[in-house]
Write a protein that holds these residues in place. Structure first.
Motif, PDB file in Angstrom:
ATOM      1  N   ALA A  62       0.841  -1.204   0.000  1.00  0.00           N
ATOM      2  CA  ALA A  62       0.000   0.000   0.000  1.00  0.00           C
ATOM      3  C   ALA A  62       0.871   1.246   0.000  1.00  0.00           C
ATOM      4  O   ALA A  62       0.592   2.213  -0.729  1.00  0.00           O
ATOM      5  CB  ALA A  62      -0.920   0.003   1.215  1.00  0.00           C
ATOM      6  N   ALA A  63       1.936   1.231   0.782  1.00  0.00           N
ATOM      7  CA  ALA A  63       2.842   2.383   0.841  1.00  0.00           C
ATOM      8  C   ALA A  63       3.532   2.587  -0.503  1.00  0.00           C
ATOM      9  O   ALA A  63       3.688   3.728  -0.967  1.00  0.00           O
ATOM     10  CB  ALA A  63       3.874   2.173   1.941  1.00  0.00           C
ATOM     11  N   ARG A  64       3.928   1.486  -1.147  1.00  0.00           N
ATOM     12  CA  ARG A  64       4.602   1.589  -2.451  1.00  0.00           C
ATOM     13  C   ARG A  64       3.665   2.175  -3.504  1.00  0.00           C
ATOM     14  O   ARG A  64       4.032   3.103  -4.238  1.00  0.00           O
ATOM     15  CB  ARG A  64       5.085   0.201  -2.887  1.00  0.00           C
ATOM     16  N   ARG A  65       2.452   1.660  -3.569  1.00  0.00           N
ATOM     17  CA  ARG A  65       1.504   2.141  -4.581  1.00  0.00           C
ATOM     18  C   ARG A  65       1.065   3.572  -4.303  1.00  0.00           C
ATOM     19  O   ARG A  65       0.841   4.354  -5.231  1.00  0.00           O
ATOM     20  CB  ARG A  65       0.287   1.215  -4.642  1.00  0.00           C
TER      21      ARG A  65
ATOM     22  N   ALA B  40       2.830   5.936  -2.963  1.00  0.00           N
ATOM     23  CA  ALA B  40       3.909   6.835  -3.377  1.00  0.00           C
ATOM     24  C   ALA B  40       3.882   7.066  -4.879  1.00  0.00           C
ATOM     25  O   ALA B  40       4.073   8.192  -5.357  1.00  0.00           O
ATOM     26  CB  ALA B  40       5.254   6.258  -2.948  1.00  0.00           C
ATOM     27  N   ILE B  41       3.617   6.014  -5.637  1.00  0.00           N
ATOM     28  CA  ILE B  41       3.561   6.120  -7.092  1.00  0.00           C
ATOM     29  C   ILE B  41       2.354   6.933  -7.543  1.00  0.00           C
ATOM     30  O   ILE B  41       2.434   7.756  -8.463  1.00  0.00           O
ATOM     31  CB  ILE B  41       3.514   4.709  -7.730  1.00  0.00           C
ATOM     32  N   ALA B  42       1.212   6.714  -6.877  1.00  0.00           N
ATOM     33  CA  ALA B  42      -0.038   7.366  -7.289  1.00  0.00           C
ATOM     34  C   ALA B  42      -0.203   8.770  -6.717  1.00  0.00           C
ATOM     35  O   ALA B  42      -1.137   9.480  -7.088  1.00  0.00           O
ATOM     36  CB  ALA B  42      -1.225   6.495  -6.861  1.00  0.00           C
ATOM     37  N   GLY B  43       0.684   9.177  -5.814  1.00  0.00           N
ATOM     38  CA  GLY B  43       0.536  10.483  -5.188  1.00  0.00           C
ATOM     39  C   GLY B  43      -0.650  10.537  -4.240  1.00  0.00           C
ATOM     40  O   GLY B  43      -1.316  11.563  -4.097  1.00  0.00           O
ATOM     41  N   VAL B  44      -0.905   9.417  -3.580  1.00  0.00           N
ATOM     42  CA  VAL B  44      -2.026   9.305  -2.650  1.00  0.00           C
ATOM     43  C   VAL B  44      -1.503   9.322  -1.219  1.00  0.00           C
ATOM     44  O   VAL B  44      -0.527   8.639  -0.893  1.00  0.00           O
ATOM     45  CB  VAL B  44      -2.821   7.996  -2.902  1.00  0.00           C
TER      46      VAL B  44
END
Length: 350
Positions: free
Chosen positions: A291-294, A296-300
């Motif tokens: 969740a943390a990785r995604r 960071a990528i999505a800017g969420v």
């Protein structure tokens, strides 16, 4: 009543944890949990009658421990909050009965609140205030729900939920297939250490284009559970040793992939760059890591309450109750009862 920083006692008995929490406004003062998990382990899952009896035995000492931890007297509280649903009917009745008794004896208002919205409320007692609107992914033994929360005390919309097994149930059932004890979540987590999450491509339920049209935000884990069981059975029939670590890691990856793909799709579709995770399955290390990785990528912006507030607990119910008091919402009457199928849109039952 102090409506600026109300002292609220919350009671949670929806499943197998007897929780009593106390908050003052948005500050956590006490969070005491008595779990009957060990009693259910011999049966391989939660037995409703056993859970209800365990709540009856635990509610008084848990209440006393929470009051002592908070350093208050029962007379000091401004209001009582209690989970009225959803959950196991017998278990809910214990908490509802205790809360009503306290409300009458202390002559305090009572707030009958929604268990699932309570999981969102758990984040209220974090250091930074929760921003709205937010997408909330709640994943536990009995519930897998995706919500959009525009206002914690009055505007919660269900985007999607499980149409069969919840994620936590799938973990328990796959653990059984692999010969691992109950509860399955932490056992699968431990077994997956050193395993290859790409070793076996297990199905991602309701993720095909044809499914996404009708069930974009819904979840299904029954087919995944069956696929794992058939794979293990085929290996066993062929006389091969089952690579438990690889199976556990691959199964866990399939669950995590589905959960987070749908959650981040909701963030993108609705233009809401905030995601809150809640529920016991969030204790799973891989869920938090991915969740943390995604995010960071999505800017969420990702919010995960402390692990002690992710599993069922009274503090989250107290926190939601305090928010209702501060918002000036009218308390519940004493006519409400336990509602095992209470919809998430009903934040407060009058």
């Amino acid at each position: 009543m102090n409506r600026l920083e109300p002292l609220v006692l919350g009671i949670e008995t929806s499943c197998d944890e007897t929780g009593v929490g106390i908050v003052r406004g948005d500050r956590l003062l006490a969070n005491v949990i008595a779990s009957s998990m060990d009693e259910h382990a011999r049966y391989g899952g939660v037995v409703p009658e056993v859970a209800a009896r365990a709540h009856l035995e635990a509610i008084e000492p848990t209440l006393a421990a929470a009051v002592a931890e908070a350093g208050i007297r029962l007379d000091d509280v401004d209001a009582i909050a209690v989970t009225t649903g959803p959950g196991l009917s017998g278990a809910l009745m214990v908490g509802v009965g205790a809360a009503k008794a306290l409300a009458v004896a202390l002559e305090k208002p009572i707030y009958a609140v929604n268990h699932l919205v309570g999981h969102v409320g758990a984040d209220v007692v974090s250091e930074e205030p929760l921003e709205y609107p937010t997408i909330a992914l709640l994943v536990s033994g009995g519930h897998t729900s995706l919500l959009v929360v525009r206002d914690l005390v009055g505007d919660v919309e269900l985007l999607g939920e499980t149409i069969d097994d919840a994620a936590g149930e799938a973990f328990d059932k796959v653990a059984r297939v692999l010969g691992l004890p109950y509860p399955g979540g932490p056992q699968i987590d431990r077994a997956a250490v050193g395993g290859d999450p790409k070793a076996i491509r297990f199905p991602r339920g309701l993720s095909l284009p044809k499914d996404m049209a009708k069930h974009r935000y819904d979840f299904s884990f029954s087919g995944l559970k069956t696929a794992v069981a058939r794979w293990v059975e085929a290996e066993t029939d062929a006389g091969r040793e089952v690579p438990v670590a690889d199976v556990a890691a691959s199964f866990r990856e399939a669950v995590v992939d589905v959960l987070l793909t749908k959650a981040f799709a909701a963030c993108a579709d609705l233009g809401i760059p905030r995601l809150l995770l809640g529920g016991g399955v969030v204790a799973n290390a891989r869920v938090r890591e991915e969740a943390a990785r995604r995010a960071a990528i999505a800017g969420v912006t990702l919010r995960i309450p402390p692990l002690s507030l992710c599993t069922d607990n009274g503090a989250m119910i107290a926190a939601l109750g305090a928010q209702l008091v501060m918002a000036g919402r009218e308390p519940s009457s004493l006519d409400f009862g336990a509602d095992s199928t209470l919809p998430v849109t009903d934040v407060l039952v009058h």
